[in-house]
Design a protein around this motif. Structure first.
Motif, mmCIF file in Angstrom:
data_model
loop_
_atom_site.group_PDB
_atom_site.id
_atom_site.type_symbol
_atom_site.label_atom_id
_atom_site.label_comp_id
_atom_site.label_asym_id
_atom_site.label_seq_id
_atom_site.Cartn_x
_atom_site.Cartn_y
_atom_site.Cartn_z
ATOM 1 N N PRO A 5 0.562 -1.159 -0.082
ATOM 2 C CA PRO A 5 -0.134 -0.121 0.146
ATOM 3 C C PRO A 5 1.024 1.215 -0.237
ATOM 4 N N GLN A 6 0.138 2.351 -0.577
ATOM 5 C CA GLN A 6 0.827 3.610 -0.675
ATOM 6 C C GLN A 6 1.923 3.725 -1.841
ATOM 7 N N GLN A 7 2.986 1.962 -1.795
ATOM 8 C CA GLN A 7 3.811 2.266 -2.722
ATOM 9 C C GLN A 7 3.265 2.572 -3.994
ATOM 10 N N LEU A 8 4.060 3.713 -5.253
ATOM 11 C CA LEU A 8 3.725 4.173 -6.350
ATOM 12 C C LEU A 8 4.567 3.714 -7.545
ATOM 13 N N ALA A 9 3.784 3.143 -8.286
ATOM 14 C CA ALA A 9 4.924 3.038 -9.112
ATOM 15 C C ALA A 9 5.370 4.084 -10.714
ATOM 16 N N THR A 10 6.612 4.452 -11.218
ATOM 17 C CA THR A 10 6.472 5.293 -12.072
ATOM 18 C C THR A 10 7.592 3.935 -12.720
ATOM 19 N N HIS A 11 7.243 4.256 -14.223
ATOM 20 C CA HIS A 11 8.580 4.156 -15.177
ATOM 21 C C HIS A 11 9.782 4.485 -15.044
ATOM 22 N N ASP A 12 11.299 3.946 -15.894
ATOM 23 C CA ASP A 12 11.839 4.371 -15.462
ATOM 24 C C ASP A 12 12.614 5.024 -16.665
ATOM 25 N N GLY A 13 12.298 5.508 -17.707
ATOM 26 C CA GLY A 13 12.731 6.649 -18.526
ATOM 27 C C GLY A 13 13.100 5.875 -19.706
ATOM 28 N N ARG A 14 14.288 4.197 -19.479
ATOM 29 C CA ARG A 14 15.273 4.216 -19.953
ATOM 30 C C ARG A 14 14.680 2.473 -21.559
ATOM 31 N N GLU A 15 14.650 2.218 -20.377
ATOM 32 C CA GLU A 15 13.597 0.583 -21.079
ATOM 33 C C GLU A 15 12.183 0.778 -20.926
ATOM 34 N N THR A 16 11.762 1.323 -20.186
ATOM 35 C CA THR A 16 10.230 1.788 -20.800
ATOM 36 C C THR A 16 9.746 3.402 -20.534
ATOM 37 N N THR A 17 9.272 3.907 -21.327
ATOM 38 C CA THR A 17 8.053 4.543 -21.422
ATOM 39 C C THR A 17 6.866 5.347 -20.476
ATOM 40 N N ASP A 18 6.352 3.873 -19.390
ATOM 41 C CA ASP A 18 5.071 4.214 -19.164
ATOM 42 C C ASP A 18 4.784 3.511 -18.027
ATOM 43 N N ALA A 19 4.235 3.580 -17.696
ATOM 44 C CA ALA A 19 3.611 2.711 -16.270
ATOM 45 C C ALA A 19 1.721 2.731 -15.892
ATOM 46 N N VAL A 20 1.311 2.134 -16.286
ATOM 47 C CA VAL A 20 -0.325 1.861 -16.372
ATOM 48 C C VAL A 20 -0.739 0.916 -15.668
#
Length: 268
Positions: free
Chosen positions: A165-180
């Protein structure tokens, strides 16, 4: 056919209820040389450090050999590609104990790229923050081996895991360009409508996950399930068109996939 031996790999399906069951998917960078732009689960190849003997003292769960290596890789890749860390304080370790929250995840976030680039040891990062990896939270969900004719081959284990709970997912900008976050069915609907690229193993595991309605039911349903190894083989469908066949006993929603669709995704 290629002589390439499959590389041991791991993928994690991070789950949450919001309120419906959702799974985290990341979009592969368009400059990646395989399945560029595809929606996938966080994951990748194992590396030498994933096999370090030090993980025996730095993880919860009674796993050894490839089983531990793959689980360590799954949690490392989840951290690198999404920022989610499945770990416990070393002082409060033990299977079933609470996982660290957003405060610890925020402290580790600046090291994501360095760990990804192998400029920072993941073992040392876990030690320095007095953590142990929660390997026991992973539920073995699938095992796929890339067909012989593919230029790059992977021996991939899929795992389910509740997201802290409360941990947020964000993409890395290098291998990935979005996190959904998507419900499994919505992801499948997007693929069917041509709104998303999803490779065959990912699509099959989404279909399997869609059978559950919540995180607790997914974990309960699949925790003790029999995982059948899937090595797709080339054959023909009932119209004589080339396709991949997978074993029915693996329990997926379909057993064949047109070879053309697989090859088209691989070329992107």
């Amino acid at each position: 056919m290629t002589d390439a031996a499959p590389r041991l790999s791991a993928t994690v399906l991070l789950l949450r209820d919001a309120p419906e069951l959702q799974v985290l998917m990341v979009k592969r960078h368009y400059q990646i040389d395989f399945a560029a732009g595809a929606l996938v689960f966080p994951g990748g190849k194992t590396n030498e450090e994933d096999a370090s003997d030090e993980w025996g003292a730095l993880s919860d769960g009674n796993y050894e050999g490839k089983a531990r290596i793959a689980r360590v890789a799954a949690l490392r890749e989840a951290f690198e590609e999404s920022g989610i860390i499945l770990a416990r304080p070393a002082s409060a370790r033990g299977e079933g104990a609470a996982l660290v929250g957003v405060d610890v995840a925020d402290k580790l976030a600046p090291f994501r790229e360095a760990v990804d680039r192998r400029e920072k040891s993941f073992v040392e990062l876990v030690q320095e923050h007095d953590l142990v990896l929660a390997l026991d939270t992973l539920v073995h969900f699938g095992h796929w081996i890339t067909p012989d004719m593919m230029p790059k081959r992977f021996d991939t284990h899929f795992y389910l895991a509740p997201t802290p709970p409360q941990q947020l997912a964000t993409h890395d900008g290098r291998e990935t360009t979005d996190a959904v976050w998507l419900s499994p069915q919505l992801a499948l609907d997007m693929e069917a409508a041509g709104e998303a690229t999803i490779i065959f193993p990912t699509k099959m595991n989404l279909g399997k996950l869609a059978e559950a309605q919540s995180v607790p039911t997914a974990i309960s349903r699949f925790r003790d399930g029999n995982v059948v190894t899937v090595l797709p083989v080339v054959g023909q469908d009932d119209k004589g068109k080339p396709c991949l066949h997978i074993p029915a006993e693996a329990g997926y929603v379909q057993t064949i996939e047109p070879l053309e669709k697989v090859e088209n995704v691989a070329k992107r």
